[in-house]
Design an enzyme around this catalytic site. Structure first.
Site, PDB file in Angstrom:
ATOM      1  N   SER A  75      14.716  16.824  20.566  1.00  0.00           N
ATOM      2  CA  SER A  75      15.651  16.322  21.547  1.00  0.00           C
ATOM      3  C   SER A  75      15.954  16.899  23.114  1.00  0.00           C
ATOM      4  CB  SER A  75      15.114  15.066  21.009  1.00  0.00           C
ATOM      5  OG  SER A  75      15.937  13.572  22.067  1.00  0.00           O
ATOM      6  N   TYR A  88      19.806   9.808  14.528  1.00  0.00           N
ATOM      7  CA  TYR A  88      18.749  10.237  15.183  1.00  0.00           C
ATOM      8  C   TYR A  88      18.467  11.732  15.675  1.00  0.00           C
ATOM      9  CZ  TYR A  88      14.536  11.438  18.073  1.00  0.00           C
ATOM     10  OH  TYR A  88      14.005  10.827  19.561  1.00  0.00           O
TER      11      TYR A  88
END
Length: 297
Positions: free
Chosen positions: A190, A203
């Protein structure tokens, strides 16, 4: 080139913020999102780049995983995938898309936080579809916490770590004995790995770990002819967004991208196809950034 033949303007190709305010209970469903995500149902056209391969994808009931499953199938691959039990309806839709492409599909319900479940997946894929050539570690969990570190409970932290890292580790470890030279492992990293948002701290930590795991495993497996790469998406319009963020964040999701909007899952799938294909035979240990223009290392 006429205007009719010109490619679409990527900044205007899909809806831009503000989007309708909305939320859903986790894990969310694409069918209830407005606008509904595009997984490539009417646009992705295959060219046989994965003919005869068998892929195992985590979290392919919706979002990026569904788009990858559809693209792999249209490129000629059979597809096994896992999903949470409460996502069975969305999983059935993915099965239908794969089968409409003329390929075999196998969906398996379970939770990646369970080591035994992860260990069983490669065997189920091989028993059901006859092999395993491509592993895509895509499933993830996040929960926005605007109040910062002190608002992240141990329970939330444990769920994020076990889903995003333990699940990937257990599944990849179980798959390795079945992967032959020419096989490919693709992880979903990501933009958060490099540019963490404060409200997604836990996260983002896991996504940075996925980058390190990808690069280290690529070095381990290169002598065996197994490639390991990752895709690092920017903001992508998936059910995880209305299921884990407040309505205001959802309405403005993606506007920070230089292209001014979130990506659709269909825009991520070609990166996975490329990394899985023989066209990427000399590429391993790479993080393919798909961020809409946000520069990353």
């Amino acid at each position: 080139m006429s205007d009719q033949d010109a490619p679409p303007n990527p900044a205007e190709q899909y809806p831009r913020p503000p989007l309708p305010e909305q939320n859903q209970p986790h894990p969310g469903s694409g069918e209830r999102m407005r606008p509904e995500p595009d997984h490539g149902e009417t646009s992705y056209q295959g060219s046989g780049r994965l003919t005869g391969r068998v892929a195992l994808i985590t979290g392919a009931d919706s979002g990026i995983g569904r788009a990858v499953a559809l693209a792999f199938a249209r490129e000629g691959a059979d597809v096994a995938f896992c999903h949470l039990p409460e996502e069975q309806g969305d999983a059935d839709t993915t099965v239908g898309l794969v089968e409409q492409a003329g390929r075999r599909a196998l969906s398996v319900a379970g939770d990646l936080r369970d080591e035994e479940f992860c260990a069983s997946l490669p065997g189920r894929c091989i028993t059901g579809l006859g092999g395993l050539d491509i592993l895509v570690n895509n499933a993830a969990y996040q929960m926005s916490q605007p109040d910062g570190l002190t608002a992240i409970s141990t329970g939330q932290f444990d769920r994020v770590i076990r889903t995003n890292l333990y699940g990937m580790f257990w599944l990849t470890r179980a798959a390795l004995p079945h992967l032959r030279p020419g096989a490919s492992v693709i992880n979903t990293a990501s933009v958060q790995a490099y540019k963490p948002s404060p409200h997604l701290l836990d996260y983002a930590m896991t996504k940075a770990a996925i980058v390190a795991f990808t690069q280290g495993l690529a070095l381990q497996l290169a002598p065996e002819g197994i490639r390991v790469n990752a895709v690092a998406p920017g903001p992508v319009w998936t059910p995880l967004i209305p299921a884990t963020m407040d309505e205001e964040k959802v309405a403005h999701f993606g506007e920070q991208s230089p292209l001014g909007r979130a990506a659709q899952p269909a825009e991520m799938a070609p990166a996975y196809v490329f990394l899985a294909s023989t066209g990427a035979s000399y590429i391993t240990g790479e993080i393919l950034n798909a961020t809409g223009g946000t520069p990353l290392p």
